[in-house]
Write an enzyme that holds these catalytic residues in place. Sequence first.
Site, PDB file in Angstrom:
ATOM      1  N   LYS A 148       0.890  -0.995  -0.134  1.00 26.36           N
ATOM      2  CA  LYS A 148       0.015  -0.074   0.051  1.00 26.36           C
ATOM      3  C   LYS A 148       0.958   1.339   0.190  1.00 26.36           C
ATOM      4  O   LYS A 148       1.702   1.770   0.919  1.00 26.36           O
ATOM      5  CB  LYS A 148      -0.838   0.135   1.137  1.00 26.36           C
ATOM      6  CG  LYS A 148      -2.016   1.193   1.129  1.00 26.36           C
ATOM      7  CD  LYS A 148      -2.851   1.407   2.441  1.00 26.36           C
ATOM      8  CE  LYS A 148      -1.851   2.430   3.269  1.00 26.36           C
ATOM      9  NZ  LYS A 148      -1.630   3.657   2.409  1.00 26.36           N
TER      10      LYS A 148
ATOM     11  N   GLY B  11       6.573   4.101   8.688  1.00 19.59           N
ATOM     12  CA  GLY B  11       5.899   5.264   8.718  1.00 19.59           C
ATOM     13  C   GLY B  11       6.207   6.079  10.175  1.00 19.59           C
ATOM     14  O   GLY B  11       7.079   5.819  10.717  1.00 19.59           O
ATOM     15  N   SER B  12       5.274   6.600  11.014  1.00 19.07           N
ATOM     16  CA  SER B  12       5.113   7.397  11.898  1.00 19.07           C
ATOM     17  C   SER B  12       4.700   6.579  13.156  1.00 19.07           C
ATOM     18  O   SER B  12       4.110   5.627  13.008  1.00 19.07           O
ATOM     19  CB  SER B  12       4.253   8.753  11.996  1.00 19.07           C
ATOM     20  OG  SER B  12       2.884   8.173  11.846  1.00 19.07           O
TER      21      SER B  12
ATOM     22  N   GLU C 171       9.409   0.331  10.952  1.00 18.04           N
ATOM     23  CA  GLU C 171      10.533   1.046  10.619  1.00 18.04           C
ATOM     24  C   GLU C 171       9.892   2.479  10.834  1.00 18.04           C
ATOM     25  O   GLU C 171       9.004   2.874   9.946  1.00 18.04           O
ATOM     26  CB  GLU C 171      10.764   0.990   9.180  1.00 18.04           C
ATOM     27  CG  GLU C 171      11.799  -0.178   8.995  1.00 18.04           C
ATOM     28  CD  GLU C 171      13.067  -0.191   9.361  1.00 18.04           C
ATOM     29  OE1 GLU C 171      13.412   0.833   9.952  1.00 18.04           O
ATOM     30  OE2 GLU C 171      13.714  -1.539   9.769  1.00 18.04           O
TER      31      GLU C 171
ATOM     32  N   CYS D 109      13.687   9.823   7.871  1.00 18.94           N
ATOM     33  CA  CYS D 109      13.918   9.373   9.076  1.00 18.94           C
ATOM     34  C   CYS D 109      14.913   9.343   9.793  1.00 18.94           C
ATOM     35  O   CYS D 109      14.950   9.494  11.071  1.00 18.94           O
ATOM     36  CB  CYS D 109      13.370   7.821   8.872  1.00 18.94           C
ATOM     37  SG  CYS D 109      13.824   6.920   7.761  1.00 18.94           S
TER      38      CYS D 109
ATOM     39  N   GLU E 104       9.957  14.913  16.095  1.00 21.05           N
ATOM     40  CA  GLU E 104      10.266  14.965  14.667  1.00 21.05           C
ATOM     41  C   GLU E 104       9.461  16.094  13.950  1.00 21.05           C
ATOM     42  O   GLU E 104       8.433  16.209  14.100  1.00 21.05           O
ATOM     43  CB  GLU E 104       9.686  13.646  14.053  1.00 21.05           C
ATOM     44  CG  GLU E 104      10.580  12.520  13.594  1.00 21.05           C
ATOM     45  CD  GLU E 104      10.146  11.629  12.619  1.00 21.05           C
ATOM     46  OE1 GLU E 104       8.816  11.141  12.877  1.00 21.05           O
ATOM     47  OE2 GLU E 104      10.733  11.123  11.757  1.00 21.05           O
TER      48      GLU E 104
HETATM   49  P1  NAD Z   1       2.064   7.959   8.501  1.00 18.16           P
HETATM   50  O1  NAD Z   1       2.482   7.271   9.491  1.00 18.16           O
HETATM   51  O2  NAD Z   1       1.348   9.249   8.475  1.00 18.16           O
HETATM   52  O3  NAD Z   1       1.700   6.933   7.354  1.00 18.16           O
HETATM   53  C1  NAD Z   1       2.556   5.984   6.769  1.00 18.16           C
HETATM   54  C2  NAD Z   1       1.549   5.315   5.959  1.00 18.16           C
HETATM   55  O4  NAD Z   1       0.364   4.622   6.872  1.00 18.16           O
HETATM   56  C3  NAD Z   1       0.753   5.732   4.845  1.00 18.16           C
HETATM   57  O5  NAD Z   1       0.748   4.857   3.866  1.00 18.16           O
HETATM   58  C4  NAD Z   1      -0.644   5.947   5.394  1.00 18.16           C
HETATM   59  O6  NAD Z   1      -1.524   5.936   4.403  1.00 18.16           O
HETATM   60  C5  NAD Z   1      -0.677   4.731   6.206  1.00 18.16           C
HETATM   61  N1  NAD Z   1      -1.750   4.603   7.117  1.00 18.16           N
HETATM   62  C6  NAD Z   1      -2.148   5.783   7.874  1.00 18.16           C
HETATM   63  N2  NAD Z   1      -2.954   5.471   9.098  1.00 18.16           N
HETATM   64  C7  NAD Z   1      -3.261   4.234   8.807  1.00 18.16           C
HETATM   65  C8  NAD Z   1      -3.908   2.795   9.529  1.00 18.16           C
HETATM   66  N3  NAD Z   1      -4.777   3.382  10.560  1.00 18.16           N
HETATM   67  N4  NAD Z   1      -3.795   1.849   9.293  1.00 18.16           N
HETATM   68  C9  NAD Z   1      -2.771   1.237   8.397  1.00 18.16           C
HETATM   69  N5  NAD Z   1      -1.956   2.291   7.494  1.00 18.16           N
HETATM   70  C10 NAD Z   1      -2.282   3.849   7.856  1.00 18.16           C
HETATM   71  O7  NAD Z   1       3.739   8.284   8.241  1.00 18.16           O
HETATM   72  P2  NAD Z   1       4.133   9.394   6.843  1.00 18.16           P
HETATM   73  O8  NAD Z   1       3.669  10.896   7.324  1.00 18.16           O
HETATM   74  O9  NAD Z   1       3.669   8.949   5.458  1.00 18.16           O
HETATM   75  O10 NAD Z   1       5.763   9.167   6.878  1.00 18.16           O
HETATM   76  C11 NAD Z   1       6.669   9.850   7.733  1.00 18.16           C
HETATM   77  C12 NAD Z   1       6.877   9.186   8.954  1.00 18.16           C
HETATM   78  O11 NAD Z   1       7.589   7.747   8.352  1.00 18.16           O
HETATM   79  C13 NAD Z   1       8.007   9.640   9.787  1.00 18.16           C
HETATM   80  O12 NAD Z   1       7.660   9.435  11.142  1.00 18.16           O
HETATM   81  C14 NAD Z   1       9.414   8.985   9.304  1.00 18.16           C
HETATM   82  O13 NAD Z   1      10.302   9.091  10.117  1.00 18.16           O
HETATM   83  C15 NAD Z   1       8.869   7.631   9.124  1.00 18.16           C
HETATM   84  N6  NAD Z   1       9.938   6.835   8.147  1.00 18.16           N
HETATM   85  C16 NAD Z   1      10.661   5.629   8.610  1.00 18.16           C
HETATM   86  C17 NAD Z   1      11.573   5.067   7.794  1.00 18.16           C
HETATM   87  C18 NAD Z   1      12.248   3.981   8.393  1.00 18.16           C
HETATM   88  O14 NAD Z   1      12.853   3.289   7.820  1.00 18.16           O
HETATM   89  N7  NAD Z   1      12.497   4.284   9.809  1.00 18.16           N
HETATM   90  C19 NAD Z   1      11.554   5.451   6.665  1.00 18.16           C
HETATM   91  C20 NAD Z   1      10.845   6.389   6.144  1.00 18.16           C
HETATM   92  C21 NAD Z   1       9.445   7.248   6.940  1.00 18.16           C
END
Ligand code: NAD
Length: 486
Positions: A183, A235-236, A257, A290, A390
């Site tokens: 996704k 993600g976050s 991650e 990240c 962050e």
């Molecule tokens: P986010 O958590 O808002 O979204 C990430 C993904 O989760 C998106 O695809 C979103 O559509 C999906 N999502 C949202 N709500 C959901 C739910 N309830 N259930 C399942 N999926 C859901 O994060 P973002 O703003 O897209 O990305 C930024 C964050 O990602 C930052 O915190 C960053 O540090 C982190 N990040 C970590 C790494 C790593 O490898 N450690 C790499 C890249 C980004």
Amino acid sequence: MPLLTPPVGNLPDTSLIIGDTRVSDSSGGTHPHLYAGNGALTSEVPMAGPVEVDRAVSAARAAQPGWERMPPPQRRKLLNAFADLIERDADLLTDLAIIDTGTPRVQAQRGGMVTAELFRYNAGWTDRLEGSVLPTWPAAALDYAVPRAYGVVAIIVPWNGPSISAGMTVAPALAAGNTVVLKPPELAPYAVLHLGKLALEAGIPPGVLNVIPGGPEGGNALVSHAGIDKVHFTGSGPTAQRILAAVIPHMTPVGLELGGKSASVVFDDIDTSIVPSLLHGIITLSGQGCINPTRLIVQDNIYEEFVAIATQTMAAIPMGDPNDVNTVMGPVVNDAACQRILGMIDRADSEGARLTTGGGRLGGELADGYFIEPTILADVDNSSYIAQNEVFGPVLSILRFSDEADAIAMANDSEFGLAGYVYTNNLKRAHRVADQLDVGNVWVNGFAGIPASAPFGGNKMSGVGRLGGKWGIEEFTRMRNVWVGL
Ligand code: NAD
């Protein structure tokens, strides 16, 4: 022609990829995707809802036994063919990354090759997944343990670097014999959808990789689906917590991650000529990475000189059209991000930080895009909000330390534990500090990306599990033990 037009003519079909079918009439509605360079609509992207999630999981389930039983050299060949096509389309993937999030061309152009390399590296693991023969007693027996694929893996990637995130997760998951429902986020669907199309062109059987862009609704339906054997989420932290709650009914295992607030510790034996290279925490992805070093922790006696050089360097960074090869730093992802970042800068100001450059949104011909000035905050207190959270924007906090113990304590005083950076010419100190940073990845005296063969992941609130190398393959396999009486 309006200024800051994204690379045109290359906008691919944004319909979902389920098996070998493109689905545009999806139950999750559509998301208006806006170009970060000028705020203009690129297209209404179909979003996966529960219906499409169910169809994609069924397609992945149907394809899984055949994919896992396929002779490993054949699986390797298909993954290498996929990597070849990614490399062939590297320029197109660059354009798509620019459209996805306004990543400047000079930064986006590495993405395709890095993603291809991740598939190539992991393709090599298909016939190297080894088990063990174990001692048995008292009965005569043969006991062996073999790694097996989980089955169907749900992979959710964020908008910052979605192709590379997909490469880091999808490649080992497929190499290990899993099938995948991937996704991509609503904010950046283009490049990842193109990867899904290339997988089919490479001859990877339909259903092995399904790509269904979606938002929270689709994401939640996916991770809570009974047909998912493992979830991997990048993600976050707050979304990770929602996912952990959603998997409780099926106790689905989850790899995470997450975010970071990484420290760069700079000792006073370092020459000031390296200051510009320390600023990639702001510049790379406009600070939306990240592992970006966003807390620069500098030793007392070189502190003011470093602040002055960093300020001068950042004030002169070329910003502008992401499509222009001369642009070094581009926009952030959307208007909401601009509001959040500016709010955090204001709060830092009220908590006593010293703004030395930046701090505002760019106007003029960039006013319609999401451009925030590169911002430096000096004299930041490590307990303040800006030092502990962050920002995900082009904002660098600079902090001061007195001695090694002080630096290590400050670097570790964070709920995150993703990356750490050390700058010193003292070899013993470099290893000593690297040993004591409570993070998954340490870079000493430089940064050259994340090698496909190295473990990558976070401690504390930065994640669970590791990607990369043999550890990344292990993330997508589980051991089965077989005892045979003789
Ligand atoms: P986010 O958590 O808002 O979204 C990430 C993904 O989760 C998106 O695809 C979103 O559509 C999906 N999502 C949202 N709500 C959901 C739910 N309830 N259930 C399942 N999926 C859901 O994060 P973002 O703003 O897209 O990305 C930024 C964050 O990602 C930052 O915190 C960053 O540090 C982190 N990040 C970590 C790494 C790593 O490898 N450690 C790499 C890249 C980004």
